[in-house]
Design a protein around this motif. Structure first.
Motif, PDB file in Angstrom:
ATOM      1  N   GLN A 125       0.842  -1.197   0.000  1.00 55.30           N
ATOM      2  CA  GLN A 125       0.000   0.000   0.000  1.00 55.30           C
ATOM      3  C   GLN A 125       0.872   1.239   0.000  1.00 55.30           C
ATOM      4  O   GLN A 125       1.879   1.306   0.734  1.00 55.30           O
ATOM      5  CB  GLN A 125      -0.918  -0.009   1.227  1.00 55.30           C
ATOM      6  CG  GLN A 125      -1.960   1.089   1.227  1.00 55.30           C
ATOM      7  CD  GLN A 125      -2.979   0.893   2.337  1.00 55.30           C
ATOM      8  OE1 GLN A 125      -2.714   0.259   3.353  1.00 55.30           O
ATOM      9  NE2 GLN A 125      -4.173   1.438   2.123  1.00 55.30           N
ATOM     10  N   THR A 126       0.472   2.210  -0.823  1.00 56.52           N
ATOM     11  CA  THR A 126       1.105   3.517  -0.839  1.00 56.52           C
ATOM     12  C   THR A 126       0.074   4.553  -0.397  1.00 56.52           C
ATOM     13  O   THR A 126      -1.139   4.299  -0.492  1.00 56.52           O
ATOM     14  CB  THR A 126       1.647   3.857  -2.230  1.00 56.52           C
ATOM     15  OG1 THR A 126       0.585   3.723  -3.183  1.00 56.52           O
ATOM     16  CG2 THR A 126       2.779   2.913  -2.621  1.00 56.52           C
ATOM     17  N   PRO A 127       0.506   5.708   0.065  1.00 55.61           N
ATOM     18  CA  PRO A 127      -0.423   6.714   0.571  1.00 55.61           C
ATOM     19  C   PRO A 127      -1.475   7.081  -0.463  1.00 55.61           C
ATOM     20  O   PRO A 127      -1.163   7.341  -1.630  1.00 55.61           O
ATOM     21  CB  PRO A 127       0.481   7.903   0.902  1.00 55.61           C
ATOM     22  CG  PRO A 127       1.795   7.288   1.217  1.00 55.61           C
ATOM     23  CD  PRO A 127       1.914   6.117   0.292  1.00 55.61           C
ATOM     24  N   GLY A 128      -2.719   7.095  -0.032  1.00 61.12           N
ATOM     25  CA  GLY A 128      -3.816   7.489  -0.903  1.00 61.12           C
ATOM     26  C   GLY A 128      -4.317   6.407  -1.834  1.00 61.12           C
ATOM     27  O   GLY A 128      -5.232   6.634  -2.621  1.00 61.12           O
ATOM     28  N   LYS A 129      -3.724   5.226  -1.770  1.00 56.42           N
ATOM     29  CA  LYS A 129      -4.140   4.134  -2.638  1.00 56.42           C
ATOM     30  C   LYS A 129      -4.623   2.951  -1.822  1.00 56.42           C
ATOM     31  O   LYS A 129      -4.268   2.787  -0.651  1.00 56.42           O
ATOM     32  CB  LYS A 129      -2.997   3.715  -3.560  1.00 56.42           C
ATOM     33  CG  LYS A 129      -2.607   4.761  -4.587  1.00 56.42           C
ATOM     34  CD  LYS A 129      -1.628   4.194  -5.594  1.00 56.42           C
ATOM     35  CE  LYS A 129      -1.296   5.207  -6.675  1.00 56.42           C
ATOM     36  NZ  LYS A 129      -0.369   4.653  -7.688  1.00 56.42           N
ATOM     37  N   GLN A 130      -5.416   2.105  -2.486  1.00 60.75           N
ATOM     38  CA  GLN A 130      -5.886   0.902  -1.812  1.00 60.75           C
ATOM     39  C   GLN A 130      -4.762  -0.129  -1.709  1.00 60.75           C
ATOM     40  O   GLN A 130      -3.848  -0.156  -2.536  1.00 60.75           O
ATOM     41  CB  GLN A 130      -7.057   0.295  -2.594  1.00 60.75           C
ATOM     42  CG  GLN A 130      -8.364   1.043  -2.443  1.00 60.75           C
ATOM     43  CD  GLN A 130      -9.527   0.280  -3.025  1.00 60.75           C
ATOM     44  OE1 GLN A 130      -9.370  -0.491  -3.971  1.00 60.75           O
ATOM     45  NE2 GLN A 130     -10.711   0.482  -2.467  1.00 60.75           N
ATOM     46  N   ARG A 131      -4.894  -0.953  -0.689  1.00 65.65           N
ATOM     47  CA  ARG A 131      -3.950  -2.046  -0.543  1.00 65.65           C
ATOM     48  C   ARG A 131      -4.156  -3.019  -1.704  1.00 65.65           C
ATOM     49  O   ARG A 131      -5.285  -3.367  -2.044  1.00 65.65           O
ATOM     50  CB  ARG A 131      -4.186  -2.740   0.799  1.00 65.65           C
ATOM     51  CG  ARG A 131      -3.075  -3.641   1.263  1.00 65.65           C
ATOM     52  CD  ARG A 131      -3.319  -4.097   2.688  1.00 65.65           C
ATOM     53  NE  ARG A 131      -3.234  -2.980   3.632  1.00 65.65           N
ATOM     54  CZ  ARG A 131      -3.272  -3.130   4.957  1.00 65.65           C
ATOM     55  NH1 ARG A 131      -3.368  -4.352   5.471  1.00 65.65           N
ATOM     56  NH2 ARG A 131      -3.200  -2.081   5.741  1.00 65.65           N
TER      57      ARG A 131
END
Length: 115
Positions: free
Chosen positions: A39-45
């Motif tokens: 997961q990256t910030p602002g994105k879904q896992r």
């Protein structure tokens, strides 16, 4: 219940390799499926790779040919070998176990790939 502890993250240059480990608190051959998500910030896992109790592996298209998931039943540990790393692989990586209809997660380990 399943308690998961990840290790092996860190900082690596593009093209390098890392191996993530996920140690489980119970015998993993009893766990239906284990896997790695990121997961990256602002994105879904998102799913990176998974492996069933019978050893069948599945990979996201973005990591096929570069990452390999494996399991060591004797050590109750699942690994993710990551080769040819790219900056876009930078994320927090989470170990997952699907057991008795529940999802269990580790605390996550940061992987940073510099260009």
């Amino acid at each position: 219940q399943v308690h998961l502890v990840e290790s092996g993250g860190g900082l690596v240059q593009a093209g390098g390799s890392l191996r993530l480990s996920c140690a489980a608190s119970r015998t993993i051959f009893t766990i239906n499926s284990m896997g790695w998500y990121r997961q990256t910030p602002g994105k879904q896992r998102e799913l990176v790779a998974s492996i069933t109790s019978s050893g069948v592996a599945n990979y996201a298209d973005s990591v096929k040919g570069r990452f390999t998931i494996s399991r060591d039943n004797a050590k109750n540990t699942v690994y993710l070998q990551m080769n040819s790393l790219k900056p876009e692989d930078t994320a927090v990586y989470y170990c997952n176990a699907f057991f008795n209809l529940f999802d269990y997660w580790g605390q996550g380990t940061q992987v940073t790939v510099s260009s």
